[in-house]
Design an enzyme around this catalytic site. Structure first.
Site, mmCIF file in Angstrom:
data_model
loop_
_atom_site.group_PDB
_atom_site.id
_atom_site.type_symbol
_atom_site.label_atom_id
_atom_site.label_comp_id
_atom_site.label_asym_id
_atom_site.label_seq_id
_atom_site.Cartn_x
_atom_site.Cartn_y
_atom_site.Cartn_z
ATOM 1 N N HIS A 10 0.821 -1.211 0.000
ATOM 2 C CA HIS A 10 0.000 0.000 0.000
ATOM 3 C C HIS A 10 0.858 1.266 0.000
ATOM 4 C CE1 HIS A 10 0.951 0.927 4.201
ATOM 5 N NE2 HIS A 10 0.825 -0.365 4.445
ATOM 6 N N GLN A 12 1.850 5.237 1.113
ATOM 7 C CA GLN A 12 2.127 5.779 2.447
ATOM 8 C C GLN A 12 0.828 5.996 3.230
ATOM 9 O OE1 GLN A 12 2.930 10.041 3.214
ATOM 10 N NE2 GLN A 12 4.985 9.402 3.836
ATOM 11 N N TRP A 15 0.108 6.653 9.462
ATOM 12 C CA TRP A 15 1.042 6.202 10.495
ATOM 13 C C TRP A 15 2.412 5.867 9.924
ATOM 14 C CZ3 TRP A 15 -1.580 3.049 14.992
ATOM 15 C CH2 TRP A 15 -2.441 3.908 15.682
ATOM 16 N N THR A 22 1.848 0.205 13.020
ATOM 17 C CA THR A 22 0.451 0.215 12.596
ATOM 18 C C THR A 22 -0.230 -1.134 12.785
ATOM 19 O OG1 THR A 22 1.064 1.871 10.933
ATOM 20 C CG2 THR A 22 -1.111 0.879 10.749
ATOM 21 N N ARG A 61 -6.045 1.028 3.937
ATOM 22 C CA ARG A 61 -4.868 1.553 3.237
ATOM 23 C C ARG A 61 -4.491 0.673 2.054
ATOM 24 N NH1 ARG A 61 -3.394 -0.427 8.267
ATOM 25 N NH2 ARG A 61 -1.540 -1.769 8.479
ATOM 26 N N GLU A 88 -1.731 -6.813 7.457
ATOM 27 C CA GLU A 88 -0.390 -6.604 7.989
ATOM 28 C C GLU A 88 -0.159 -7.524 9.187
ATOM 29 O OE1 GLU A 88 2.592 -6.216 7.965
ATOM 30 O OE2 GLU A 88 2.947 -4.056 7.755
ATOM 31 N N TYR A 91 1.160 -6.160 15.310
ATOM 32 C CA TYR A 91 2.313 -5.706 16.096
ATOM 33 C C TYR A 91 2.063 -5.688 17.604
ATOM 34 C CZ TYR A 91 5.775 -4.508 12.572
ATOM 35 O OH TYR A 91 6.746 -4.570 11.593
ATOM 36 N N LYS A 99 8.029 4.655 16.384
ATOM 37 C CA LYS A 99 9.138 3.712 16.191
ATOM 38 C C LYS A 99 10.457 4.260 16.725
ATOM 39 C CE LYS A 99 7.000 1.579 12.137
ATOM 40 N NZ LYS A 99 7.055 1.396 10.663
#
Length: 249
Positions: A10, A12, A15, A22, A61, A88, A91, A99
């Site tokens: 995807h 930008q 986040w 993300t 996204r 994704e 996380y 980060k």
């Protein structure tokens, strides 16, 4: 007969711009991200790619990137299949954190391990956390116990591969040209599987946003060649920028 597969991360997201983890949080594209989606479509159009089917995740996204690319391709009519299996990597407790600040707190090496290692997940998100996917209606038909509170790349691959084998690979074997628009880590998982690279090698792989990665496969879906469309130096610089996101300021 050569089969063609394009993997597209995807454009930008907000986040990405904010340099935050993300995962499964459903943030949208920035204006730059929308421009990247259109530019990706132009690169694929210039390559003469005529797709038969497209796949994406259930996160906006990726969905909006696919829509922008297909508009530029003038292939808006294409059948599109959405699956949570292309989401994704989750996380865990890192989702939403900056980060660079996380690297300053825990060290760049630890953050690199969390971001890019093969089998080490970040700290888990508790199932009672409002951000846990078990509370999101888009996953209501799934077993809550099967929904991740964190993932490593290894567990992301375990999640992605059934969809590859059951949905995507049969289309390629049937001679269809396929576009998969997804996320950095779900695409890293597919890249690892397709190229059969080692757990150590995957640590150094970074996939840039909005640049189509074209694979040519044989009848058995073995990789014959792969390359980023457009300027290879631009793709290299973009991948390096992704790698630098996990460094302290």
């Amino acid at each position: 007969m050569t089969r063609k597969l394009v993997l597209l991360r995807h454009g930008q997201s907000q986040w990405n711009l904010d340099n935050r983890f993300t995962g499964w949080v459903d943030v949208d594209l920035t204006e730059q991200g929308r421009q990247e989606a259109a530019a990706a479509g132009k690169l694929m159009k210039d390559e003469g790619l005529q797709f038969d089917v497209a796949y994406t995740s259930v996160l906006k996204r990726a969905i909006h990137t696919l829509q922008g690319a297909l508009k530029e391709l003038d292939q808006d009519w294409l059948p599109v299949h959405k699956s949570w299996r292309l989401n994704e990597r989750h996380y865990g407790g890192l989702q939403g954190l900056d980060k660079a600040e996380t690297a300053a707190k825990h060290g760049e090496e630890q953050v690199k391990i969390w971001r890019r290692s093969y089998d080490i997940p970040p700290p888990a998100m508790d199932v009672t956390d409002p951000g846990h996917p078990g509370h999101d209606r888009r996953y209501a038909t799934l077993d809550r116990n099967a929904l991740p509170g964190t993932e490593s790349l290894a567990t992301t691959l375990v999640r992605v591969l059934p969809y590859w084998h059951d949905a995507i690979a049969p289309q390629l074997k049937a001679g269809q040209t396929v576009l998969v628009t997804a996320h950095g880590n779900s695409l890293r998982a597919l890249y690892k599987y397709l190229n059969d690279i080692s757990n150590a090698q995957i640590l150094e792989l970074n996939i840039p946003t909005g640049i189509p990665l074209l694979f040519e496969l044989d009848d058995n879906l073995q990789v014959q060649s792969y390359r980023y469309l457009g300027d290879p130096e631009a793709a290299k610089r973009a991948a390096e920028a992704v790698a630098n996101q996990g460094k302290a300021k």
